[in-house]
Scaffold this motif. Sequence first.
Motif, short mmCIF file in Angstrom:
data_model
loop_
_atom_site.label_atom_id
_atom_site.label_comp_id
_atom_site.label_asym_id
_atom_site.label_seq_id
_atom_site.Cartn_x
_atom_site.Cartn_y
_atom_site.Cartn_z
N PRO A 7 0.83 -1.21 0.00
CA PRO A 7 0.00 0.00 0.00
C PRO A 7 0.87 1.26 0.00
CG PRO A 7 -0.80 -1.60 1.60
CD PRO A 7 0.51 -2.11 1.10
N PRO A 8 0.46 2.32 -0.70
CA PRO A 8 1.30 3.52 -0.81
C PRO A 8 1.54 4.23 0.51
CG PRO A 8 -0.90 3.88 -1.73
CD PRO A 8 -0.79 2.42 -1.47
N GLU A 9 0.68 4.00 1.49
CA GLU A 9 0.88 4.70 2.77
C GLU A 9 2.02 4.10 3.60
OE1 GLU A 9 -2.63 1.80 3.30
OE2 GLU A 9 -1.89 3.23 1.79
N ILE A 10 2.51 2.93 3.20
CA ILE A 10 3.62 2.31 3.93
C ILE A 10 4.90 3.03 3.53
CG2 ILE A 10 4.88 0.19 4.39
CD1 ILE A 10 2.01 0.17 5.38
N LYS A 11 5.60 3.56 4.52
CA LYS A 11 6.79 4.38 4.23
C LYS A 11 7.98 3.91 5.09
CE LYS A 11 4.36 7.39 1.72
NZ LYS A 11 4.53 7.54 0.26
N ASP B 209 9.06 0.89 7.73
CA ASP B 209 7.90 -0.01 7.74
C ASP B 209 7.85 -0.86 6.49
OD1 ASP B 209 7.16 1.04 10.15
OD2 ASP B 209 5.76 2.50 9.29
#
Length: 410
Positions: A379-383, A386
């Motif tokens: 998912p793009p929100e994983i940065k 993480d």
Amino acid sequence: MQVYLVGGAVRDQLLGHPYHEKDYVVVGATPEQLLAQGYQPVGRDFPVFLHPDTKEEYALARTERKSGHGYHGFEFFTSPDVSLEDDLIRRDLTINAMAMDDQGKIYDPWHGQDDLNHKILRHVSDAFSEDPLRVLRVARFAARYYPYGFTVADETLALMQQLAQSGELQTLTAERVWKETSRALMESHADIYFEILRQCGALKVLFPEIEALFGVPQRPEYHPEIDCGIHTFMSLRQACKSDYSQDVRFAVLVHDLGKALTPREEWPRHIMHEQRGIQPVTEICDRLKVPLQTRQLALAVCKEHLKCHQAFNLKAGTLWRLLQRLDVLRRPERVKAFVQACECDARGRLGLEDREYPQAQFLLEAMEIVRNIKAQDLPPEIKGPDIGEMLINKRIEAIAELKHACPELK
């Protein structure tokens, strides 16, 4: 000036064995004559030249005299007066001491054709015992021509035993020992190379770690052949049968060296033999200057082969860490080679040579699954940090799902 095809090309042509290299001997010529015809000199110890067009090797007929110890302890003499017979008698085996002229006529002063017909590896003269490298060469030829039924002549084996006992083998450089051994490993019956070395006493001189396996028992319910040395040779035979790479064959050869270090009171069990094997595998690689890639696989198989056998019983996280240690993301070929070596270990056992080994396919499928889970699929929100943690979790979950779907576990 007369030119003859010599050595392996003549031998293999008569035997019907495939060959690629051609070597020639030139009788009645000088270096100056060959240079004048455009031949390129390449020999350091004696005059060898490359043909100006074919680049095949042409050596001036020569004699030799022992002047020191080891493979390099010789003085060579070339002259237009050196005959073909003089040149051929210095060769190792009668089947290698034949020549052929450009009309196809065979010159065989030392009866190589008779030995070829009778499938015998026999030395040409007592000068055989002056060169310790010939012990390894004969063992390699025995491995190569084993399918044809060749055996080593008793008198030749006796000379090899004398060389093994004389201390001359210790004068061989690591590079020469590894070159002969690496070539022997790629023969269709590489185990015969080591068996012949064992018969003549050279195995305990050059490969004491392997010699030490013989006479060490294993649990018969897992190893019906019982003896660790026999198991090692049987496993190597499996690697040859499957035509696996040199790296795999060497890894199989040394995978159980730790069993020779098991205290006698613990026999026939060999708890911790994987860890005990690290030191002897490292020592043999250091001594022979084994290439890094070959060494890395050998150490991995030594340390981890039981985990491959136990793959269905390991937790998904344990399997992921095993694949990580094998560098699955960067070197999938190492995982494949590892699995092949473990398969040979499983099948190198008396009566179990054709057993199923589903662990191989299972680990290879696990490898493909974890390699196909990539950061861009998250998912793009994983940065940041993480990402790495989630990738690991996803890969472990995928291995767990593979285990759940595995028919061997149902």
